[in-house]
Write a protein that holds these residues in place. Sequence first.
Motif, short mmCIF file in Angstrom:
data_model
loop_
_atom_site.label_atom_id
_atom_site.label_comp_id
_atom_site.label_asym_id
_atom_site.label_seq_id
_atom_site.Cartn_x
_atom_site.Cartn_y
_atom_site.Cartn_z
N HIS A 146 -41.30 -21.51 25.77
CA HIS A 146 -41.05 -21.63 27.22
C HIS A 146 -39.55 -21.52 27.49
CE1 HIS A 146 -45.02 -23.91 28.37
NE2 HIS A 146 -45.23 -22.89 27.56
N GLU B 133 -55.88 -22.48 31.63
CA GLU B 133 -55.36 -23.57 30.76
C GLU B 133 -55.36 -24.90 31.51
OE1 GLU B 133 -51.67 -25.12 27.98
OE2 GLU B 133 -51.33 -23.37 29.26
N SER C 22 -49.96 -19.76 26.22
CA SER C 22 -50.96 -20.52 26.97
C SER C 22 -52.36 -20.22 26.44
CB SER C 22 -50.86 -20.18 28.46
OG SER C 22 -51.88 -20.83 29.19
N CYS D 286 -44.35 -20.05 37.55
CA CYS D 286 -45.15 -20.05 36.32
C CYS D 286 -44.50 -20.89 35.24
CB CYS D 286 -45.34 -18.62 35.82
SG CYS D 286 -46.53 -17.65 36.78
N LEU E 299 -52.75 -19.38 33.26
CA LEU E 299 -52.34 -20.78 33.45
C LEU E 299 -53.41 -21.57 34.19
CD1 LEU E 299 -48.55 -20.38 34.33
CD2 LEU E 299 -49.52 -21.28 32.21
N ILE F 181 -52.57 -22.89 41.21
CA ILE F 181 -51.35 -22.31 40.64
C ILE F 181 -50.55 -21.56 41.70
CG2 ILE F 181 -50.46 -20.61 39.00
CD1 ILE F 181 -51.49 -23.13 37.64
N GLN G 259 -44.90 -24.62 36.03
CA GLN G 259 -46.27 -25.08 35.87
C GLN G 259 -46.71 -25.04 34.41
OE1 GLN G 259 -48.96 -24.41 39.38
NE2 GLN G 259 -47.55 -22.73 39.76
N ALA G 260 -46.19 -24.08 33.65
CA ALA G 260 -46.52 -24.00 32.23
C ALA G 260 -46.02 -25.25 31.50
CB ALA G 260 -45.90 -22.75 31.61
#
Length: 526
Positions: free
Chosen positions: A293, A444, A355, A219, A441, A495, A222-223
């Motif tokens: 983050h 987003e 997000s 996560c 995510l 994801i 990928q964020a």
Amino acid sequence: MSKISSQFRFGEDYLTSGIAIKIASGEIKGIISETSREKIRKSRQVVENIVDKGHPVYGINTGFGPLCTTMISKEETKILQSNILQSHSVGVGDPIDQEIAKLMLILKLQSLSKGYSGIAESTLDRILWHIDNDVIPVVPSQGSVGASGDLAPLSHLFLPLIGLGKVIYNDNEIATSALFKETGLTSLDLGPKEGLALINGTQFIAAHAVKVVEKLHSCLSQADIIGAMMIEGLQGSVKPFYNELHELRPFKGNVHVASRVKSLLKGSEIMEDHIDCDRVQDPYSLRCIPQVHGASRNAWLHLKELVEIELNSVTDNPIIIDEELTISGGSFHGQPLAMAIDYACLAASEVGNISDRRIYLALEGNSPGVPKLLMEDTGINSGYMILQYTTAALASENKGLCFPSSADSIPTSLGQEDHVSMGSIGGRKALRVIENVEKILAIELLTAAQAFEFRKPMKSGVILDEIHKTIRKEVPFAEKDRVFADDINKGIDIIKNKTIITLANNVANKENLSLETKFSTQFEIY
């Protein structure tokens, strides 16, 4: 198994979350080395000698918990070990995921193979058989308070050793008795202390923590990528990601995130297009990506480091040092992981929270060239408005799940176990939060890709351009309303499959681009 590339020696090699997951998937084969076997045999002999001499040692020739002062005869010590597996199998609720149950077997085998638990070599060989043949016990999800070991789930995990309980065999749930008929296996005759060694320990908590380490890492990575794409779509500023800023406040996570995002934006025509615009600064959800983050990265790193200590520790009780020294201590207590899991749970929730804020920001229509609700023809169309309702619901649900499980304790075992960690509850809860973050995510990702589209024909950096093309192969640009749940499900698959991480790394390697920082190795799970 053709996909096995290397071996791991239980009790001897250093186990990490990544290695444990690879053993569970069959990429690495686990073995019990001769060095470990010798330690196991010596420890077992110490237990046999204690029984022969009749000196009282907890769990070997005494009862358990509040019955620790009740002496057990030599003849009854074996019955005691079988009884403890049955009496402590009180779990309820849906079964845990099969992978987590398999991880429990792997982590328990690592701990017992250290040679301080007094367990028989033949018992460990049977556990290894279950791992090698993917015959996974059915373990209920509820019933552990995270101290005195994960007693209930571990009891269910090892019921098949004595012919009881259920297993998943060839993708079917069957009784262990049916497994024995199918395979020719027979029930093990557990010796003194073996039952206690099997169910005392933190492997339920630790197995969940391993999955938290893996899934939160995904996560976070990928964020960063999706956040960079949103910056492109909304034409945010790259300056908040400059090294010169973060060298003045050098938290490891912040530096790492800022460097990664800046590298993703490198060479972007979109960024160059508004280099002299009159906007002074962006909203926090864009400008503070390194800080938010990054803080979650630091929490993840803390959990990763503690999990690795736990995976290479002995967590049952009592511990057999030698014939003169057995120690009844508290290494089964889950508090060291419980608190870190709660911290990671909050860290995961915050990734989803910011997000959701970026998604809301994208819908406002305040970025030049990007229409309100990310669609030109609104009124008759609602555009992406209601997708944010879903992320708002998920983010709010996560906030409710962030109360720390480790803040609670309820006495058990007639007061003998008067402080417990509740780390088992925290581990299950953290994975629920992360699953919600994956969904946020995904939305987003769709939103950023839609905003990104309005910057054409300008190009982004090569990595983000390739990611956008890949998304468009699955989810087309939305000119009018459609059943967006279908798009969201495709985004969730992207994801969960880590598609954009793999693509980013492949493009970076091909183009000789670096997504690394000097802290990068600390942020890997292997």
